[in-house]
Every structure is written in C-alpha cells, then in structure tokens.
Design a protein around this motif. Structure first.
Motif, PDB file in Angstrom:
ATOM      1  N   ARG A 176       0.841  -1.185   0.000  1.00  0.00           N
ATOM      2  CA  ARG A 176       0.000   0.000   0.000  1.00  0.00           C
ATOM      3  C   ARG A 176       0.880   1.238   0.000  1.00  0.00           C
ATOM      4  O   ARG A 176       1.859   1.316   0.729  1.00  0.00           O
ATOM      5  CB  ARG A 176      -0.909   0.000   1.234  1.00  0.00           C
ATOM      6  N   ARG A 177       0.530   2.202  -0.823  1.00  0.00           N
ATOM      7  CA  ARG A 177       1.277   3.454  -0.905  1.00  0.00           C
ATOM      8  C   ARG A 177       0.349   4.631  -0.633  1.00  0.00           C
ATOM      9  O   ARG A 177      -0.829   4.605  -1.034  1.00  0.00           O
ATOM     10  CB  ARG A 177       1.911   3.629  -2.289  1.00  0.00           C
ATOM     11  N   GLU A 178       0.889   5.625   0.025  1.00  0.00           N
ATOM     12  CA  GLU A 178       0.118   6.848   0.208  1.00  0.00           C
ATOM     13  C   GLU A 178      -0.030   7.536  -1.141  1.00  0.00           C
ATOM     14  O   GLU A 178       0.948   7.793  -1.836  1.00  0.00           O
ATOM     15  CB  GLU A 178       0.819   7.763   1.207  1.00  0.00           C
ATOM     16  N   ALA A 179      -1.255   7.844  -1.496  1.00  0.00           N
ATOM     17  CA  ALA A 179      -1.520   8.391  -2.827  1.00  0.00           C
ATOM     18  C   ALA A 179      -0.901   9.771  -3.031  1.00  0.00           C
ATOM     19  O   ALA A 179      -0.534  10.133  -4.143  1.00  0.00           O
ATOM     20  CB  ALA A 179      -3.028   8.466  -3.057  1.00  0.00           C
ATOM     21  N   SER A 180      -0.749  10.555  -1.939  1.00  0.00           N
ATOM     22  CA  SER A 180      -0.278  11.932  -2.073  1.00  0.00           C
ATOM     23  C   SER A 180       1.170  12.140  -1.664  1.00  0.00           C
ATOM     24  O   SER A 180       1.696  13.250  -1.773  1.00  0.00           O
ATOM     25  CB  SER A 180      -1.154  12.861  -1.228  1.00  0.00           C
TER      26      SER A 180
END
Length: 339
Positions: free
Chosen positions: A286-290
């Motif tokens: 999972r990656r932070e979108a921002s």
C-alpha cells in the motif's frame, strides 16, 4: 531475506518462531554459487544458482529445492542433452531462448498427507515457440512436458508480435485448479496464457480476461472461486481505490462469461498493488496516494473468502518488488542428497 508477519496478525507468533528456527540464507547448501529465490510453495524454496564470475549465463542454470526449516535440500540434475537439443535455440543465447523455473503446488490431499515429493517446471520461451520440461522427485528425472508454437495459440499477427517477445519471467504467474496462468495486463493486453498440469501431457492455450480497463500497475490475481470456477481480483483503471472481484460462469481451466461478483472498498488515500496470491490470501503493498518522499505504507493480506484486510508488515525501508509468501510448515525431506 525473510520478513516475519508482525502482530496483531494471527500468523505473527508462528512467523516469529519460523524466523528464529529456519535458515533463509541457505548456508546449509555447500556450493560456489550465489543462490537466488525463484519460487516458494508448500514450505519448499526453489533456488537458482548464479556463478559468481563475469561469465555469460547458460540457458539452463543449476537448481535446488530446499527446506529452510529443517535445513535439507535436493540439487536437481541438469536437463538431459536430448531435451535441451529439442529447443529452438539450445545454446546460451539469452535474447533468443529464456528459461524460468517454478514449483508445482501440492494438492490439498497431498498437503494433508504430509507429502514430501515435489515437481519443478522449467519453461523455455523461444523466438517462435514455448516449451516446458518437468522434474519429479519421485522419478529423479526431467521429462518433456509441453511444446507449442506461438502461431498455434490462435493469436492474431498483432497479438503474436507483442506477446512472443515477453518472457514469462516478466509476466505475473498465477495458479488455480492445477493450471498456471500468465497475464499480459501490465502490457495492455487482455489475454491469459495457460499451462494445464492435470494430464501427463501438459498443454498451452490462450484465454481472455474479463472485459474492462484493468489497472496495468495494480496487478490482478487469479484464484479458485469454488465449484471449479475461476475468480479474478483487480483494479478497474489506474486510480481506482476499489478492488473488483469477478467470477467466470463456466467451470474448467479456460474462463469465459465473466460476471462481477463484488467490489471491495479499500482505505481512502492509498493505492494498493497486488504482489502475490495463495489459495487463501492476496498480498498487497500500500502506498500513500499523495506522498512522494515516503510512499510505501505497508504490506497487507486479504482473505479471498471473507475479504478481510490485515496488516502484515509496515516498515517503509523494505520494499521488495518480487514477493514470495512462505506458508505452511512442511515435513522434512527424507535426506539431504543430490539426485
């Protein structure tokens, strides 16, 4: 490198105990090779040996199957010359004939019986054809398993030109109902390459993915949906935070008439990427979108039956592009030996 599942995941105690007991550096295998992990199934690890010199690699590298928990291993014999000569380009021409080895998972009955045998498939992608050889620990021998020309897979000229150069090492590999699947989603094609292992004479074929625009970066996962039907997880579009679950209406190895079963809403503000799949779990990063400075926000598992998402590991320093999931504690090999 082995990273144990962290609390509060229910597998954390067993993973911690495994981390203390097993040798995932494979120091128990005496060799001048540098071993690299190719595949993991049923507690077995398939390794490929790289010569630690600046030499041109051979088409067929040395392979070993090991049990890091009990520190036992089997060095596989080389592919016989007559089988190697059957390839379109049997010499070490990496641009013409590439090979990839992987394990055949055990069936549920074999796992329940504590089966110690194993099979390894060696797949060769030549310029105009595919070939597969299979090694069985029961016989201690390699056999020719399947061979098919790209032109015989019912592909159009445009598809053939785009697909034949993409080696299965690059494609995502899936396994369900005794069949292997490779998808071209990352390359913008809605096709699956199939290898059916259920018969003694294995066969290659091509099938279609469900219609729609599937994310080329988020990945897909082919799973067993029950009653002999295939299921597929994936993301519609490159920015969708929702995971789609689609089931083929027909039974059998070649899916058709896909039907949307469920849409699973994941946490807002993140992008998820499917990294691995077992018969029971999907593994995501999972990656932070921002965020650009520290984009990785953890590894997660999802139960393919209950759709429950649980955190596995969350250290942002460790991002592993190719993830292999180690599950089950296998019975030990009868002995350490070279076949």
């Amino acid at each position: 490198m082995f990273y144990p599942t962290l609390p509060p995941h229910p597998s954390a105690p067993a993973a911690h105990a495994l981390d203390l007991a097993a040798d995932f550096y494979f120091t128990f295998i005496p060799s001048h090779y540098r071993w690299t992990v190719q595949d993991i199934h049923d507690g077995r690890v398939l390794l490929e040996g790289d010569i630690e010199k600046d030499e041109r690699p051979p088409v067929f590298k040395d392979l070993a199957v090991c049990d890091p928990l009990h520190r036992r291993y089997v060095l596989l014999p080389p592919v016989p010359h007559d089988l190697a000569a059957s390839l379109e380009h049997p010499f070490p021409m990496v641009s013409e004939a590439w090979c990839k080895a992987f394990l055949v998972p055990l069936g549920e009955e074999e796992v329940a019986a504590g089966e110690t045998t194993f099979r390894v498939i060696l797949m060769a992608n030549c310029k105009t054809s595919l070939a597969a050889f299979v090694f069985s620990s029961s016989t201690g021998q390699w056999e020719a398993a399947a061979s098919k020309g790209w032109s015989d897979l019912a592909l159009g000229k445009h598809d053939m030109a785009e697909m034949s150069w993409v080696h299965p090492f690059i494609l995502r590999r899936h396994y369900a109902y005794d069949c292997f699947y490779w998808d071209w989603v990352e390359f913008g094609r809605k096709k699956l390459l199939l290898l059916d292992t259920r018969s003694r004479k294995m066969e290659f074929s091509i099938a279609d993915l469900p219609p729609g625009e599937w994310s080329t970066k988020g990945g897909i996962a082919i799973v067993e949906a029950g009653e002999g039907k295939l299921g597929m997880f994936g993301f519609h579009g490159e920015t969708s935070p929702d995971l789609s679950y689609t089931i083929a209406r027909n039974k059998g190895k070649s899916p058709s008439q896909w039907q949307m079963e469920k849409t699973i809403s994941l946490d807002y503000g993140y992008r998820y990427f499917i990294r691995d799949a077992t018969q029971r779990y999907l593994v995501f990063t999972r990656r932070e979108a921002s965020s650009l400075e520290n984009p990785l926000a953890g590894y997660f598992s999802m139960d393919v039956k209950t759709f429950q998402l649980q955190r596995l590991y969350d250290d942002p320093q460790y991002f592993i592009y190719r993830t292999h999931t180690y599950i089950n504690f296998p019975p030990s090999f009868l002995s350490s030996c070279r076949i």
